[in-house]
Design a protein around this motif. Structure first.
Motif, PDB file in Angstrom:
ATOM      1  N   VAL A 111       0.752  -1.103   0.037  1.00 34.04           N
ATOM      2  CA  VAL A 111      -0.173   0.055   0.090  1.00 34.04           C
ATOM      3  C   VAL A 111       0.853   1.183  -0.078  1.00 34.04           C
ATOM      4  N   GLN A 114       2.320   1.489  -3.628  1.00 34.26           N
ATOM      5  CA  GLN A 114       1.293   1.816  -4.359  1.00 34.26           C
ATOM      6  C   GLN A 114       0.842   3.309  -4.126  1.00 34.26           C
ATOM      7  N   GLN A 200      -2.674  -3.302  -8.893  1.00 39.39           N
ATOM      8  CA  GLN A 200      -3.457  -2.678  -8.340  1.00 39.39           C
ATOM      9  C   GLN A 200      -3.185  -1.051  -8.581  1.00 39.39           C
ATOM     10  N   MET A 204      -5.239   3.097  -7.994  1.00 40.05           N
ATOM     11  CA  MET A 204      -4.813   4.140  -7.080  1.00 40.05           C
ATOM     12  C   MET A 204      -4.563   5.409  -7.787  1.00 40.05           C
ATOM     13  N   ALA A 253      -7.547  -0.088  -0.579  1.00 42.25           N
ATOM     14  CA  ALA A 253      -6.160  -0.926  -0.659  1.00 42.25           C
ATOM     15  C   ALA A 253      -5.798  -1.768   0.143  1.00 42.25           C
TER      16      ALA A 253
END
Lengths: 329, 442
Positions: A111, A114, A200, A204, A253
């Motif tokens: 996270v 990200q 992912q 974001m 997330a």
């Protein structure tokens, strides 16, 4: 009394006068407008609640119930109450604490990376870039690809003997021997993290970009007139204005990665030597590989509690400094 | 408001009625099945549907043969329909157990030796002794009969058996200046592997001399037993109790550690990785079942022409001074929920009879676990057949089936992984494994 309020109260009066005989007609049933509205709303949301109860509520309750029994798929016909035996076993063999550690390490790493990379890309795509519309579309591709396909793809890229990753690293003389991406206890979690990041990141970027586009341009103009540089604009306008978006998107997330299963299962199955055994993998392995549903359910229950606590702490942290009437009160 | 309430009530009523109808429909379909169907005999002319959960039906290499077998069976039994339930190899155990937990298990389930103990010790399958008959059971090879027995009862049928034999790449042997034969002993095997590991591909990639599967999977734990047996070890001590903290097991772990540390074997490999590497000429030797030939033909992209590249040989001798291997078999079990167990067993007998196994053998080199069939000339025609049959005479039974045996295989695989990947000492790995197996295999 302001005109608008006066009008409203007068209208209410008219309605109540008109409705009175109707209430009397209904066999003495005295339902106020408010109650009627509540009833009507309840009727509207009842199907959704019933559906949620069946699809989420009942499985959770059943899972919690099973976590107190000796229950295995080997003999489903016998349910034996073992009080907290499953929980005791979980803590006794140390697997749970290890998987909690792996899960948090993975979630925090993926996270954070990200968010940092997502913010950079969003800022780039929010600027005046040639072909930015095309780039915004291209960047979505990993998000569109199903997770299972992505996992298989990355598994092949990381294949030590004939994978592209090692080929590139060795061609550039960055590594003298093939790296065991998925079978090295120190690399496996990083390999999955890279795959997760690739998958992912578009989400974001898209969410942060959408947030940035919602910030009024005149704020930046005013800041520029006041002599603020790009860095000051970012820290004093972009970030504060994106606070709610950041809060939402990072929480999503976190939850997404807390329950990440397919990437781990396909790429490493929790190995090597449990180096990538997260809570989701532990729960699945216990329930469906060892066929111990009771212990699997206990893992799931603890996992649920951890996630609830995490979400609560997270919301509290983000609420700090929200001022009067905020969530702190 | 009343209208809305009435409409809502009406919708709820309709939903309840629909749910009731669907529930009645289920009951109806159950009621429509023959009363007392447990007593259905294979001769009965009632319409029977046998559900057969199998991964082979999902695989291109074996799908055709299975469909042909089902077709021929239904020609013999026109009242029977074989309904395949294709489930991937890796998911079949979980899925069939979940199906069984909801009373929806297929009549026949395909399994394999490493997973079989879990079925055998469960309450979802039935013993087959009476249904198969003693003549059939006596015809089974003893080690396979034992591997499919639990608490003295035959709980499954070894359908497509295979011992592990050594596959070796003749071209790599030649390139490494080695003799044109397979190694005879473990020491020689390690010498040959070291020589092959010095080779590189034309594009400079590493070539491995000897492949051992070390990924944490039950099948790899089972395969490790082949090496433990070769080092004269066992899972049990002289008193019959679990004991793997022995010099033999430690020596086996040292062997695994050495071949990975010295770069003779790829680290953390699955069997399918070894098959891939062997097929592309990057692996000198590894042990596998009958599946080798077809897999190499497909993966190499050279078809039958690739057959000239490799040879199959008995597992080299080690501390026991004789070739030691273990037998693996795709097996068949009959679900307890089956309404037609007699017909299910009839179908299993049909699948394992001479004609059908010959068909399967021609298609995929499958051997037979029945002594009377394995001895037939058709099963000893090729060099691979002869090697497989010769190795079958040197197969050591696996530990007696136990509720924890599959988990024990997994723990053995993890111990192997610890010494090869995590650098743990063989002594520690053996001690930890011993403690775990003593708990699991009570």
């Amino acid at each position: 009394m302001p005109a608008l309020l006066r009008e409203t109260s007068e209208t209410d009066k008219e309605v109540s006068i008109l409705e009175k005989p109707a209430q009397l007609q209904a066999g003495g049933m005295r339902l106020s407008e408010k109650r009627k509205d509540i009833l009507f709303l309840a009727l509207l949301i009842a199907p959704a609640i019933v559906l949620l109860l069946f699809t989420i509520g009942i499985p959770i309750i059943k899972s919690l119930y099973l976590s107190f029994f000796d229950v295995t798929l080997l003999s489903m016909k016998t349910l034996k109450w073992n009080a907290f035996g499953n929980y005791h076993k979980l803590f006794a063999d140390n697997d749970l604490l290890h998987s909690i550690g792996v899960t948090f390490r993975y979630v925090l790493t993926v996270v954070s990376l990200q968010f940092a990379l997502g913010m950079m890309l969003a800022l780039i795509l929010n600027g005046k870039l040639p072909f930015r519309r095309a780039l915004r579309t291209v960047i979505l591709i990993p998000w569109v690809i199903p997770t299972i396909i992505g996992a298989l793809l990355w598994m092949w890229l990381f294949q030590p003997q004939y994978g592209v990753m090692n080929f590139i690293l060795q061609s550039l003389n960055l590594s003298d021997k093939p790296l065991q991406w998925l079978s090295d206890v120190h690399l496996a979690l990083w390999a999955v993290t890279i795959a997760a990041l690739w998958k992912q990141l578009p989400f974001m970027v898209t969410m942060l970009l959408a947030g940035m586009q919602g910030i009024p341009g005149d704020m930046y103009e005013a800041a520029m007139i006041d002599g603020a540089g790009k860095r000051q604009q970012f820290f004093h306008i972009t970030l504060p204005m994106l606070k709610n978006t950041i809060k939402t998107v990072t929480l999503i997330a976190c939850i997404e990665n807390f329950k990440m299963f397919p990437l781990f299962w396909i790429m490493t199955s929790g190995g090597p030597v449990d180096a990538t055994t997260t809570l989701s993998i532990l729960s699945y392995k216990t329930a469906f590989i060892d066929l111990d549903l009771g212990k699997g359910a206990a893992t799931g229950a603890l996992w649920l509690i951890i996630m609830l606590v995490f979400s609560w702490v997270y919301n509290r942290l983000f609420s700090i400094g929200e001022g009067k009437g905020g969530a702190m009160h | 408001m009343r209208k809305i309430l009435i409409t809502g009530m009406a919708i709820l009523l309709v939903l309840v009625m629909l749910a009731a109808c669907s529930s009645n429909k289920d009951e109806g379909s159950q009621a429509a099945s023959p009363a007392g169907s447990n007593s259905a005999s294979p001769d009965a002319k009632e319409q029977i549907t046998l559900k057969f959960a199998s991964w082979s039906i999902s695989e291109e290499a074996t799908k055709g043969a299975l469909e042909e077998m089902a077709k021929q069976f239904t020609e013999l039994h026109p009242n029977v329909k074989i309904e395949f339930v294709g489930i991937p190899f890796g998911d079949i155990k979980q899925q069939t157990f979940v199906m069984a937990s909801s009373g929806n298990a297929p009549d026949i389930i395909q399994t394999f030796t490493a997973s079989f103990p879990t079925y055998a010790a469960s309450d979802i399958v039935i013993p087959l002794d009476d249904l198969l008959g003693q003549d059939y059971i006596n015809d089974l090879l003893p080690s396979y009969k034992q591997d499919y027995t639990y608490n003295g009862k035959l709980m499954g049928v070894p359908w497509a058996p295979s011992p592990y034999v050594l596959y070796w790449n003749k071209e790599l042997f030649k390139k490494a200046g080695l003799p044109d034969r397979a190694p005879q002993t473990y020491d020689e095997m390690l010498q040959f592997a070291a020589a092959i590991s010095k080779l590189k591909t034309d594009s400079g990639e590493q070539i491995y001399g000897l492949g051992e599967a070390t990924e944490k999977l039950p099948i790899n734990g089972m395969i490790a037993l082949r090496n433990i047996y070769s080092f004269n070890g066992s899972v049990f001590g002289a008193d019959g109790k679990v004991n793997v903290n022995t010099p033999e097991v430690i020596e086996t772990f040292k062997y695994y550690q050495k071949i990975v540390k010295d770069g003779l074997s790829p680290q953390g490999a699955k069997l399918k990785d070894l098959r891939n590497l062997f097929s592309i000429g990057r692996l000198g030797m590894y042990a596998d079942g009958y599946y080798g030939r077809k897999v190499f033909q497909n993966l190499s992209g050279k078809g039958e022409a690739f057959d000239a590249t490799w040879g199959a040989a008995l597992i080299p001798t080690n501390k026991t001074n004789e070739s030691v291997s273990i037998g693996e078999a795709h097996g068949l079990v009959v679900s307890k929920d089956s309404k037609h167990p007699e017909m299910a067993v009839e179908f299993i007998k049909f699948l394992t009879d001479e004609k059908m196994i010959s068909l399967y053998h021609d298609n995929s080199d499958v051997m037979s676990a029945r002594k009377s069939i394995g001895a037939l000339p058709a099963f000893n025609a090729s060099e691979l057949d002869k090697t497989l049959n010769a190795q079958l005479q040197h197969v050591k039974p696996l530990p007696a089936n136990n509720q924890g045996l599959e988990q024990a295989y997994l723990e053995i695989a993890e111990a192997v992984q610890k010494v090869t990947v995590a650098g743990e000492s063989p002594e520690n790995a053996a001690a930890e494994l011993d403690s775990k197996l003593k708990q699991i295999m009570k």
